[in-house]
Design a protein around this motif. Structure first.
Motif, short mmCIF file in Angstrom:
data_model
loop_
_atom_site.label_atom_id
_atom_site.label_comp_id
_atom_site.label_asym_id
_atom_site.label_seq_id
_atom_site.Cartn_x
_atom_site.Cartn_y
_atom_site.Cartn_z
N LEU A 29 0.83 -1.21 0.00
CA LEU A 29 0.00 0.00 0.00
C LEU A 29 0.86 1.26 0.00
CD1 LEU A 29 -2.77 -1.08 2.55
CD2 LEU A 29 -2.97 -0.89 0.06
N LEU A 32 1.88 1.74 -3.54
CA LEU A 32 0.75 2.25 -4.30
C LEU A 32 0.48 3.71 -3.97
CD1 LEU A 32 -1.78 -0.73 -4.14
CD2 LEU A 32 -0.51 0.08 -6.15
N GLY A 33 0.70 4.08 -2.72
CA GLY A 33 0.41 5.44 -2.29
C GLY A 33 1.22 6.49 -3.01
N ILE A 36 -0.47 7.40 -6.57
CA ILE A 36 -1.83 7.94 -6.68
C ILE A 36 -1.84 9.40 -6.27
CG2 ILE A 36 -4.20 7.77 -5.84
CD1 ILE A 36 -3.76 4.81 -5.44
N ARG A 61 3.15 12.79 -1.22
CA ARG A 61 2.52 11.47 -1.28
C ARG A 61 3.09 10.51 -0.24
NH1 ARG A 61 2.18 10.15 -7.79
NH2 ARG A 61 0.94 11.98 -8.39
N THR A 65 1.01 8.87 2.95
CA THR A 65 0.71 7.45 3.03
C THR A 65 1.28 6.84 4.30
OG1 THR A 65 0.80 7.38 0.60
CG2 THR A 65 0.81 5.28 1.76
N ASP A 305 -7.32 5.63 2.71
CA ASP A 305 -6.70 6.83 2.16
C ASP A 305 -6.46 6.69 0.66
OD1 ASP A 305 -5.26 9.44 2.46
OD2 ASP A 305 -3.56 8.21 1.84
N LEU A 306 -6.01 5.52 0.22
CA LEU A 306 -5.79 5.30 -1.21
C LEU A 306 -7.12 5.37 -1.98
CD1 LEU A 306 -3.16 2.41 -1.23
CD2 LEU A 306 -2.78 4.86 -1.51
N ARG A 309 -8.33 8.90 -2.46
CA ARG A 309 -7.62 9.63 -3.51
C ARG A 309 -7.97 9.14 -4.91
NH1 ARG A 309 -1.39 9.48 -2.22
NH2 ARG A 309 -1.77 8.00 -0.54
N TRP A 310 -8.34 7.85 -5.02
CA TRP A 310 -8.46 7.23 -6.33
C TRP A 310 -9.89 7.22 -6.88
CZ3 TRP A 310 -10.78 2.26 -7.32
CH2 TRP A 310 -10.64 1.85 -8.65
N GLU A 316 -10.95 14.40 -4.08
CA GLU A 316 -10.74 13.46 -3.00
C GLU A 316 -11.98 13.37 -2.12
OE1 GLU A 316 -7.30 14.05 -0.64
OE2 GLU A 316 -5.94 14.26 -2.35
#
Length: 345
Positions: A29, A32-33, A36, A61, A65, A305-306, A309-310, A316
């Motif tokens: 994660l 990934l954070g 994004i 970012r 994260t 959180d991800l 954002r996504w 957001e």
């Protein structure tokens, strides 16, 4: 020493496996954070040539994260402590009034600073420091007020009732402040919905230090929670000095919750759901449960959180809304599975 129930070696292996799995999940994660954001993968691809892209990834970012994990870990730990201390699976970190106290502190800080519209969560660092400090002080004072009403930490029921009363009264006081100064309402909405958007490296370092202190203290106090599962009279007969040890657990609960709320606002259900996600997977004493609940809380908030954002990028969603949906949905499913919703048990 508390004669706690022995845990089967297979459960120990499962606990170690779950801890390793949560660690790997947090790493995935985290990776990934950093991909994004409003600029997508462009910033990541241009990091070597563009200093602005590097700043977006490294200064925005990545700390956001990582800060989401630390915040979730604090709430997950606090939730496990609260549920063990009150022997109530519905106990959450805000049970002692810390959430309402933090909200009142933030509202008073916004009011006294005099520029409410400019002092939303996107304000300059010293304004953020003032709001964060006021929220932390408000949370701590709320817990102290609860302890005063409960006449110390000797009686769990008094603590519970005192926390409910303090939460209601301070919540009403916060509402009065927002009614008197409606200009701060938008800023307070961001605080009460929770946000990890403006977590920087300094906040991450501070929260990580508090998390380490709380983890060590909670782990050392875990035998007290094991003893309380047998009942207060039985725990006392085993030689536990309950008043002092219970006060130490309240201090851990208050410090972890106040630190998380002061930096990220009111994030719902993480502290309540994290221990419930761990218990069906591992049957362990409180020492392991506390550590795993912290790791689970961190992973849960990172995931939320991800998604925040996504889902509607580049806009957001408030992360507190997603944690309520994810955690609340899980708890509803769990209650339905156990026959507490939609039927008779």
């Amino acid at each position: 020493m508390v004669a706690a129930r022995l845990v089967h070696p297979s459960q120990t292996r499962r606990a170690l496996g779950l801890g390793a799995g949560l660690g790997m999940l947090a790493l995935v994660l985290l990776l990934l954070g950093i991909t994004i954001g409003s600029t997508g993968l462009d910033s990541l691809a241009a990091m070597r040539q563009d200093p602005v892209a590097w700043q977006i990834v490294w200064d925005i970012r990545l700390p956001r994260t990582a800060g989401a994990w630390v915040t979730g870990a604090l709430l997950g730990l606090a939730g496990a402590v609260a549920q063990g201390l009150f022997r109530n699976p519905l106990a959450d970190p805000y049970l002692l009034g810390s959430g309402s106290g933090a909200s009142l502190g933030a509202a008073l800080a916004l009011l006294m600073m005099g520029r409410p519209q400019a002092m939303a969560m996107s304000g300059s660092w010293w304004l953020q420091l003032g709001i964060t400090g006021a929220a932390f002080v408000g949370a701590v004072l709320a817990v102290m007020l609860t302890l005063t009403l409960a006449r110390g930490a000797q009686h769990t029921l008094r603590l519970l009732l005192g926390g409910v009363i303090v939460g209601v009264v301070l919540g009403a006081a916060k509402d009065l402040v927002t009614v008197a100064a409606p200009g701060i309402l938008e800023s307070m909405q961001g605080f009460t919905l929770g946000s990890t958007s403006f977590l920087g490296w300094q906040a991450v370092a501070l929260m990580a230090a508090v998390l380490l202190i709380c983890l060590v203290a909670a782990f050392l106090l875990a035998p007290v929670l094991d003893g309380l599962t047998l009942g207060e009279s039985t725990a006392a007969s085993l030689g536990l000095m309950l008043p002092g040890l219970r006060a130490a657990l309240v201090a851990v609960l208050a410090l972890a919750t106040a630190t998380a709320v002061a930096h990220a606002g009111l994030i719902a259900f993480v502290g309540l759901a994290a221990p419930h996600l761990v218990r069906p997977l591992v049957r362990a004493r409180h020492g392991a449960l506390l550590l795993l609940s912290a790791a689970m809380g961190g992973a849960l908030l990172m995931l939320a959180d991800l998604l925040a954002r996504w889902l509607l990028a580049p806009q957001e969603l408030p992360v507190g809304v997603l944690t309520a949906l994810i955690g609340g949905g899980y708890l509803l499913w769990l209650m339905h599975r156990r026959g507490l919703v939609g039927g008779t048990r």
